[in-house]
Scaffold this active site. Structure first.
Site, PDB file in Angstrom:
ATOM      1  N   ASN A   1      -5.300   2.470  -1.734  1.00 18.61           N
ATOM      2  CA  ASN A   1      -5.952   2.627  -0.424  1.00 18.61           C
ATOM      3  C   ASN A   1      -6.932   1.376  -0.190  1.00 18.61           C
ATOM      4  O   ASN A   1      -7.469   0.796  -1.468  1.00 18.61           O
ATOM      5  CB  ASN A   1      -6.996   3.915  -0.748  1.00 18.61           C
ATOM      6  CG  ASN A   1      -7.564   4.182   0.673  1.00 18.61           C
ATOM      7  OD1 ASN A   1      -8.122   3.366   1.124  1.00 18.61           O
ATOM      8  ND2 ASN A   1      -7.625   5.257   0.907  1.00 18.61           N
TER       9      ASN A   1
ATOM     10  N   GLY B   1       0.855  -1.077  -0.088  1.00 18.37           N
ATOM     11  CA  GLY B   1      -0.161  -0.004  -0.041  1.00 18.37           C
ATOM     12  C   GLY B   1       0.731   1.207   0.054  1.00 18.37           C
ATOM     13  O   GLY B   1       0.274   2.278   0.142  1.00 18.37           O
TER      14      GLY B   1
ATOM     15  N   HIS C   1      -4.890  15.141   4.451  1.00 15.95           N
ATOM     16  CA  HIS C   1      -4.192  14.022   5.317  1.00 15.95           C
ATOM     17  C   HIS C   1      -3.531  14.659   6.632  1.00 15.95           C
ATOM     18  O   HIS C   1      -3.384  15.749   6.738  1.00 15.95           O
ATOM     19  CB  HIS C   1      -3.322  13.091   4.693  1.00 15.95           C
ATOM     20  CG  HIS C   1      -3.997  12.193   3.673  1.00 15.95           C
ATOM     21  ND1 HIS C   1      -4.451  12.529   2.573  1.00 15.95           N
ATOM     22  CD2 HIS C   1      -4.193  10.942   4.081  1.00 15.95           C
ATOM     23  CE1 HIS C   1      -4.992  11.323   1.921  1.00 15.95           C
ATOM     24  NE2 HIS C   1      -4.988  10.520   2.735  1.00 15.95           N
ATOM     25  N   HIS C   2      -2.891  13.743   7.655  1.00 16.07           N
ATOM     26  CA  HIS C   2      -2.285  14.165   8.701  1.00 16.07           C
ATOM     27  C   HIS C   2      -1.106  14.759   8.399  1.00 16.07           C
ATOM     28  O   HIS C   2      -0.539  14.359   7.294  1.00 16.07           O
ATOM     29  CB  HIS C   2      -2.285  12.994   9.426  1.00 16.07           C
ATOM     30  CG  HIS C   2      -1.505  11.646   8.745  1.00 16.07           C
ATOM     31  ND1 HIS C   2      -0.143  11.819   8.877  1.00 16.07           N
ATOM     32  CD2 HIS C   2      -2.219  10.852   8.423  1.00 16.07           C
ATOM     33  CE1 HIS C   2       0.089  10.459   7.974  1.00 16.07           C
ATOM     34  NE2 HIS C   2      -1.184   9.968   7.870  1.00 16.07           N
TER      35      HIS C   2
ATOM     36  N   ALA D   1      -2.499  -1.715  -3.878  1.00 14.89           N
ATOM     37  CA  ALA D   1      -3.756  -0.494  -3.986  1.00 14.89           C
ATOM     38  C   ALA D   1      -3.192   0.774  -3.160  1.00 14.89           C
ATOM     39  O   ALA D   1      -2.099   0.709  -2.443  1.00 14.89           O
ATOM     40  CB  ALA D   1      -4.888  -1.028  -3.192  1.00 14.89           C
TER      41      ALA D   1
ATOM     42  N   THR E   1      -4.120   8.059  -3.292  1.00 11.91           N
ATOM     43  CA  THR E   1      -5.521   7.816  -3.422  1.00 11.91           C
ATOM     44  C   THR E   1      -6.084   9.098  -4.152  1.00 11.91           C
ATOM     45  O   THR E   1      -7.066   8.952  -4.790  1.00 11.91           O
ATOM     46  CB  THR E   1      -6.355   7.813  -2.066  1.00 11.91           C
ATOM     47  OG1 THR E   1      -5.866   6.790  -1.182  1.00 11.91           O
ATOM     48  CG2 THR E   1      -8.018   7.807  -2.174  1.00 11.91           C
TER      49      THR E   1
ATOM     50  N   LYS F   1       2.020  12.581   6.840  1.00 13.76           N
ATOM     51  CA  LYS F   1       1.937  12.135   5.329  1.00 13.76           C
ATOM     52  C   LYS F   1       3.078  12.770   4.448  1.00 13.76           C
ATOM     53  O   LYS F   1       3.045  13.724   4.404  1.00 13.76           O
ATOM     54  CB  LYS F   1       0.588  12.037   4.804  1.00 13.76           C
ATOM     55  CG  LYS F   1       0.665  11.286   3.552  1.00 13.76           C
ATOM     56  CD  LYS F   1      -0.869  11.110   3.069  1.00 13.76           C
ATOM     57  CE  LYS F   1      -0.990  10.085   1.812  1.00 13.76           C
ATOM     58  NZ  LYS F   1      -0.303   9.050   2.065  1.00 13.76           N
TER      59      LYS F   1
END
Length: 237
Positions: A102, A75, A135-136, A100, A146, A139
């Site tokens: 996500n 991922g 996002h946080h 993937a 995504t 990241k």
């Protein structure tokens, strides 16, 4: 099932908890402090690897698994310039590779609906389409994997769009805007805006459990398979 966790941050630890609760074994854990121990793992002591690491490490980790007969679920994002090389390596070695950007079931339904809506909206040129991802603060990659997958799903259905651009606007490109905020798991919003109205499709993650659970589901599904797969294959979308 004996699972090797490559990447032992928040995601890896959440996957570990879920795996143990389902009766799986953890063959080992690898993070930045013990990367050299990856060579200790082979098909003799590992049934599948789940890989969530940084962009600069992902391809080497995946390559190791594919050349040592270890099915690998990844991922990691930010390394996809080498994705074809990874899939070619998988095919050459008769391996199993599941990727993937996500693993959330909800996000992959979002991807599915996103493409359907894009296929209809492309006829209405008065609407300008864009993607925003939040996002946080920790990241690393921008835009998120995504966010990129979302944009690519739209581009696929638009004859006048051929790529995406980050935090900017450009002719023939869809804009992906990135924001980083404290304690945000992951938010993705597609906006179709015209002078008279706005249409939005969004997904908001409340915890990492959906991502971790999907990755573990993928590892269980990949066992005893050969080839390259993604969430569409597993979810039959």
């Amino acid at each position: 099932m004996r699972i090797l966790l490559i990447g032992y941050g928040k995601m890896g630890k959440t996957i570990e908890q879920m795996a143990l609760a389902k009766g799986h074994q953890i063959a080992g854990t690898i993070d930045h402090s013990n990367t050299e121990t990856l060579s200790n793992y082979t098909a003799d002591n590992t049934d599948v690897a789940i890989e969530f690491t940084h962009p600069e490490a992902a391809f080497n980790n995946i390559s190791y698994c594919l050349t040592h007969d270890i099915p690998v679920v990844s991922g990691s994002t930010g390394w996809l310039n080498k994705f074809k090389e990874a899939t070619d390596l998988c095919q050459h070695n008769g391996g199993a590779f599941f990727y993937a950007s996500n693993f959330s079931v909800g996000v992959n339904l979002f991807f599915h609906f996103n493409e359907y809506i894009a296929s209809k909206m492309q006829a209405y040129t008065e609407y300008n389409v864009s993607v925003k991802e939040i996002h946080h603060l920790q990241k690393v990659d921008k835009p998120s994997g995504t966010g990129i997958t979302t944009a690519e799903g739209i581009v696929k259905h638009y004859t006048d769009l051929n790529d995406w651009v980050a935090d900017d606007e450009a002719d023939s490109k869809i804009s992906i805007y990135s924001e980083r905020e404290p304690d945000v798991v992951g938010t993705h919003i597609v906006t179709y805006a015209s002078e008279i109205d706005k249409i939005e499709l969004g997904h908001v993650a409340h915890s990492r459990a959906g991502f971790a659970g999907g990755a573990l589901m993928a590892a269980e599904w990949l066992l005893n398979k050969k080839g390259v797969y993604g969430m569409k294959d597993m979810l039959n979308l």
